[in-house]
Design a protein around this motif. Structure first.
Motif, PDB file in Angstrom:
ATOM      1  N   PHE A  46       0.861  -1.189   0.000  1.00 42.92           N
ATOM      2  CA  PHE A  46       0.000   0.000   0.000  1.00 42.92           C
ATOM      3  C   PHE A  46       0.900   1.244   0.000  1.00 42.92           C
ATOM      4  CE2 PHE A  46      -2.481   3.382   1.906  1.00 42.92           C
ATOM      5  CZ  PHE A  46      -3.729   3.225   1.337  1.00 42.92           C
ATOM      6  N   PRO A  47       0.561   2.267  -0.793  1.00 41.82           N
ATOM      7  CA  PRO A  47       1.428   3.461  -0.882  1.00 41.82           C
ATOM      8  C   PRO A  47       1.316   4.353   0.352  1.00 41.82           C
ATOM      9  CG  PRO A  47      -0.517   3.764  -2.239  1.00 41.82           C
ATOM     10  CD  PRO A  47      -0.572   2.347  -1.740  1.00 41.82           C
ATOM     11  N   ALA A  48       1.693   3.814   1.483  1.00 42.64           N
ATOM     12  CA  ALA A  48       1.535   4.518   2.761  1.00 42.64           C
ATOM     13  C   ALA A  48       2.317   5.821   2.804  1.00 42.64           C
ATOM     14  CB  ALA A  48       1.963   3.596   3.906  1.00 42.64           C
ATOM     15  N   GLY A  49       3.497   5.832   2.161  1.00 43.03           N
ATOM     16  CA  GLY A  49       4.345   7.016   2.210  1.00 43.03           C
ATOM     17  C   GLY A  49       3.698   8.246   1.614  1.00 43.03           C
ATOM     18  N   PHE A  51       0.639   9.104   1.700  1.00 44.64           N
ATOM     19  CA  PHE A  51      -0.291   9.665   2.680  1.00 44.64           C
ATOM     20  C   PHE A  51       0.457  10.268   3.870  1.00 44.64           C
ATOM     21  CE2 PHE A  51      -2.733   6.630   0.224  1.00 44.64           C
ATOM     22  CZ  PHE A  51      -3.899   7.338  -0.037  1.00 44.64           C
ATOM     23  N   ARG A  52       1.523   9.621   4.312  1.00 41.12           N
ATOM     24  CA  ARG A  52       2.291  10.158   5.447  1.00 41.12           C
ATOM     25  C   ARG A  52       2.900  11.513   5.100  1.00 41.12           C
ATOM     26  NH1 ARG A  52       4.206   4.628   6.224  1.00 41.12           N
ATOM     27  NH2 ARG A  52       3.047   3.708   7.956  1.00 41.12           N
ATOM     28  N   GLN A  53       3.332  11.672   3.870  1.00 40.93           N
ATOM     29  CA  GLN A  53       3.911  12.952   3.445  1.00 40.93           C
ATOM     30  C   GLN A  53       2.900  14.086   3.570  1.00 40.93           C
ATOM     31  OE1 GLN A  53       5.356  12.344  -0.548  1.00 40.93           O
ATOM     32  NE2 GLN A  53       6.839  10.783   0.089  1.00 40.93           N
ATOM     33  N   ARG A  54       1.631  13.754   3.562  1.00 37.50           N
ATOM     34  CA  ARG A  54       0.575  14.762   3.655  1.00 37.50           C
ATOM     35  C   ARG A  54      -0.127  14.752   5.008  1.00 37.50           C
ATOM     36  NH1 ARG A  54       2.136  13.486  -0.825  1.00 37.50           N
ATOM     37  NH2 ARG A  54       2.131  14.879  -2.623  1.00 37.50           N
ATOM     38  N   GLY A  55       0.510  14.124   5.985  1.00 35.29           N
ATOM     39  CA  GLY A  55       0.011  14.206   7.349  1.00 35.29           C
ATOM     40  C   GLY A  55      -0.896  13.083   7.794  1.00 35.29           C
ATOM     41  N   TYR A  56      -1.117  12.097   6.926  1.00 38.77           N
ATOM     42  CA  TYR A  56      -1.988  10.974   7.285  1.00 38.77           C
ATOM     43  C   TYR A  56      -1.141   9.882   7.937  1.00 38.77           C
ATOM     44  CZ  TYR A  56      -5.358  13.443   4.397  1.00 38.77           C
ATOM     45  OH  TYR A  56      -6.194  14.402   3.882  1.00 38.77           O
ATOM     46  N   ASN A  57      -0.729  10.156   9.168  1.00 32.00           N
ATOM     47  CA  ASN A  57       0.201   9.268   9.873  1.00 32.00           C
ATOM     48  C   ASN A  57      -0.499   8.104  10.557  1.00 32.00           C
ATOM     49  OD1 ASN A  57       2.610  10.751   9.280  1.00 32.00           O
ATOM     50  ND2 ASN A  57       1.918  12.301  10.744  1.00 32.00           N
ATOM     51  N   HIS A  58      -1.818   8.167  10.645  1.00 36.00           N
ATOM     52  CA  HIS A  58      -2.584   7.093  11.287  1.00 36.00           C
ATOM     53  C   HIS A  58      -3.294   6.314  10.183  1.00 36.00           C
ATOM     54  CE1 HIS A  58      -1.823   9.215  15.086  1.00 36.00           C
ATOM     55  NE2 HIS A  58      -2.107  10.310  14.403  1.00 36.00           N
ATOM     56  N   GLN A  59      -2.916   5.056  10.021  1.00 36.84           N
ATOM     57  CA  GLN A  59      -3.399   4.265   8.892  1.00 36.84           C
ATOM     58  C   GLN A  59      -3.830   2.880   9.361  1.00 36.84           C
ATOM     59  OE1 GLN A  59      -0.474   4.242   5.736  1.00 36.84           O
ATOM     60  NE2 GLN A  59      -0.110   6.449   5.865  1.00 36.84           N
ATOM     61  N   VAL A  60      -5.019   2.495   8.965  1.00 39.64           N
ATOM     62  CA  VAL A  60      -5.500   1.145   9.219  1.00 39.64           C
ATOM     63  C   VAL A  60      -5.872   0.540   7.868  1.00 39.64           C
ATOM     64  CG1 VAL A  60      -7.224  -0.282  10.370  1.00 39.64           C
ATOM     65  CG2 VAL A  60      -6.327   1.741  11.521  1.00 39.64           C
ATOM     66  N   LEU A  61      -5.190  -0.539   7.513  1.00 38.85           N
ATOM     67  CA  LEU A  61      -5.332  -1.135   6.191  1.00 38.85           C
ATOM     68  C   LEU A  61      -5.899  -2.544   6.298  1.00 38.85           C
ATOM     69  CD1 LEU A  61      -1.740  -0.240   4.888  1.00 38.85           C
ATOM     70  CD2 LEU A  61      -3.792   1.193   4.799  1.00 38.85           C
ATOM     71  N   ASN A  62      -6.754  -2.877   5.352  1.00 44.15           N
ATOM     72  CA  ASN A  62      -7.262  -4.248   5.235  1.00 44.15           C
ATOM     73  C   ASN A  62      -7.287  -4.567   3.746  1.00 44.15           C
ATOM     74  OD1 ASN A  62      -8.377  -6.753   5.598  1.00 44.15           O
ATOM     75  ND2 ASN A  62     -10.414  -6.015   6.155  1.00 44.15           N
ATOM     76  N   GLY A  63      -6.166  -5.096   3.258  1.00 44.05           N
ATOM     77  CA  GLY A  63      -6.038  -5.316   1.826  1.00 44.05           C
ATOM     78  C   GLY A  63      -5.920  -6.778   1.460  1.00 44.05           C
ATOM     79  N   GLN A  64      -5.975  -7.016   0.159  1.00 46.32           N
ATOM     80  CA  GLN A  64      -5.755  -8.350  -0.377  1.00 46.32           C
ATOM     81  C   GLN A  64      -5.292  -8.197  -1.815  1.00 46.32           C
ATOM     82  OE1 GLN A  64     -10.183  -9.478  -0.128  1.00 46.32           O
ATOM     83  NE2 GLN A  64      -9.519 -10.671  -1.890  1.00 46.32           N
ATOM     84  N   PRO A  65      -4.682  -9.205  -2.395  1.00 42.71           N
ATOM     85  CA  PRO A  65      -4.130  -9.072  -3.745  1.00 42.71           C
ATOM     86  C   PRO A  65      -5.216  -8.850  -4.803  1.00 42.71           C
ATOM     87  CG  PRO A  65      -3.208 -10.987  -2.619  1.00 42.71           C
ATOM     88  CD  PRO A  65      -4.352 -10.508  -1.791  1.00 42.71           C
ATOM     89  N   MET A  66      -5.036  -7.842  -5.636  1.00 41.90           N
ATOM     90  CA  MET A  66      -5.789  -7.659  -6.888  1.00 41.90           C
ATOM     91  C   MET A  66      -7.241  -7.212  -6.723  1.00 41.90           C
ATOM     92  SD  MET A  66      -3.479  -8.291  -9.115  1.00 41.90           S
ATOM     93  CE  MET A  66      -4.427  -8.429 -10.639  1.00 41.90           C
ATOM     94  N   HIS A  67      -7.880  -7.573  -5.626  1.00 38.26           N
ATOM     95  CA  HIS A  67      -9.318  -7.334  -5.507  1.00 38.26           C
ATOM     96  C   HIS A  67      -9.664  -6.655  -4.180  1.00 38.26           C
ATOM     97  CE1 HIS A  67     -10.014  -9.891  -9.008  1.00 38.26           C
ATOM     98  NE2 HIS A  67      -9.233 -10.801  -8.453  1.00 38.26           N
ATOM     99  N   HIS A  68     -10.808  -5.965  -4.162  1.00 36.52           N
ATOM    100  CA  HIS A  68     -11.417  -5.458  -2.929  1.00 36.52           C
ATOM    101  C   HIS A  68     -10.435  -4.581  -2.140  1.00 36.52           C
ATOM    102  CE1 HIS A  68     -13.890  -8.601  -4.441  1.00 36.52           C
ATOM    103  NE2 HIS A  68     -13.179  -9.576  -3.904  1.00 36.52           N
ATOM    104  N   GLY A  69     -10.435  -4.671  -0.839  1.00 32.20           N
ATOM    105  CA  GLY A  69      -9.522  -3.907  -0.008  1.00 32.20           C
ATOM    106  C   GLY A  69     -10.103  -2.587   0.450  1.00 32.20           C
ATOM    107  N   VAL A  70      -9.917  -2.275   1.748  1.00 40.57           N
ATOM    108  CA  VAL A  70     -10.396  -1.020   2.333  1.00 40.57           C
ATOM    109  C   VAL A  70      -9.287  -0.445   3.212  1.00 40.57           C
ATOM    110  CG1 VAL A  70     -12.880  -1.479   2.262  1.00 40.57           C
ATOM    111  CG2 VAL A  70     -11.521  -2.389   4.146  1.00 40.57           C
ATOM    112  N   ALA A  71      -9.347   0.858   3.437  1.00 43.12           N
ATOM    113  CA  ALA A  71      -8.341   1.520   4.256  1.00 43.12           C
ATOM    114  C   ALA A  71      -8.933   2.779   4.872  1.00 43.12           C
ATOM    115  CB  ALA A  71      -7.119   1.887   3.411  1.00 43.12           C
ATOM    116  N   ILE A  72      -8.438   3.128   6.055  1.00 38.77           N
ATOM    117  CA  ILE A  72      -8.769   4.405   6.690  1.00 38.77           C
ATOM    118  C   ILE A  72      -7.455   5.128   6.956  1.00 38.77           C
ATOM    119  CG2 ILE A  72      -9.840   5.572   8.657  1.00 38.77           C
ATOM    120  CD1 ILE A  72     -11.763   3.249   8.936  1.00 38.77           C
TER     121      ILE A  72
END
Length: 265
Positions: A46-49, A51-72
């Motif tokens: 996940f391209p976390a960096g 978001f962190r560069q723009r102040g989104y330092n708190h990240q909760v990810l729920n991903g999977q390969p190729m399909h679906h996936g959600v994040a806050i």
């Protein structure tokens, strides 16, 4: 002294494929919290960096390969980390967190349901209905918890939520059985549909336009598939809601556009 808080929800249809418009959106709108659906990426890549560069330092990810996936992604602290399997098959379609003020945010990606609105012919449609039935069971037990439920519900429930009610009655996302089950979900916890609070029916309020249209804006065959609901105590704090429709015309866009609600807590 009240504090303003903006929360956005966006089905991004592959976050890595849309990095340019994600970056532009964060620059222009800069919501405090962004809920993404259909990220289509495992957590490790996940391209976390970005978001962190723009102040989104708190990240909760729920991903999977190729399909679906959600994040806050959040500029303010978020606690806990719930991942409910309403699909009952391990797909990454939900993530939930709690803010320090006690409000919960539940980010959900409801299955699209395939093309044929018949669970016997099309098992994906049955899975969608069963997903929503499990959501109703969950919602019925929330009691007095202040909660925001947002995401891609993949249902446009009202006649004015689609470009043509008559032509879409038998099209998945606007069939009577889907609209009925979504109404039962809303009733299960007296959820406030904040979009329709600020833009009462029959006002136009679309969040999705098919890629199939040669000119999405000219044909304007939209549907309201993306929603933000909340318990009444939270809804009373909402001061604005809008659909960021111009993003649909940006370069290589998602077929969905973001929705943003601002609160004064």
């Amino acid at each position: 002294m009240s504090q303003t808080l903006s929360i956005a929800s966006w089905n991004i249809n592959s976050v890595r494929a849309r990095l340019d418009i994600v970056e532009r959106f964060l620059t222009e709108e800069s919501p405090d919290i962004l809920c993404l659906q259909e990220t289509k990426v495992v957590n490790d890549t996940f391209p976390a960096g970005l978001f962190r560069q723009r102040g989104y330092n708190h990240q909760v990810l729920n991903g999977q390969p190729m399909h679906h996936g959600v994040a806050i992604l959040s500029k303010i602290p978020i606690r806990e980390d719930d991942r409910l399997d309403w699909q009952a098959n391990g797909e990454a379609r939900h993530v939930g967190v709690r803010l320090d003020n006690g409000v919960r945010i539940e980010n959900v990606y409801v299955p699209a349901g395939g093309d044929v609105p018949d669970r016997e012919v099309n098992p994906k449609f049955g899975q969608k209905l069963d997903f929503l039935e499990r959501m109703i069971q969950w919602s019925s037990t929330l009691e007095d918890k202040p909660t925001i439920l947002t995401g891609d519900f993949n249902i446009a429930p009202m006649e004015c939520d689609v470009w043509s009610h008559k032509q879409l009655l038998n099209v998945v996302s606007h069939t009577p059985i889907e609209c009925e089950i979504l109404a039962r979900l809303q009733e299960s916890n007296d959820w406030v549909d904040i979009g329709r609070k600020f833009y009462p029916a029959p006002q136009r309020l679309y969040t999705w336009w098919s890629y199939r249209a040669r000119d999405w804006a000219e044909s304007d065959r939209g549907r309201r598939l993306d929603h933000m609901w909340m318990t009444r105590d939270v809804a009373e704090k909402a001061v604005s809601h809008r659909v960021v429709e111009p993003i649909r015309g940006w370069s290589r866009p998602s077929d969905h556009v973001p929705i943003i609600t601002e609160f004064a807590f």
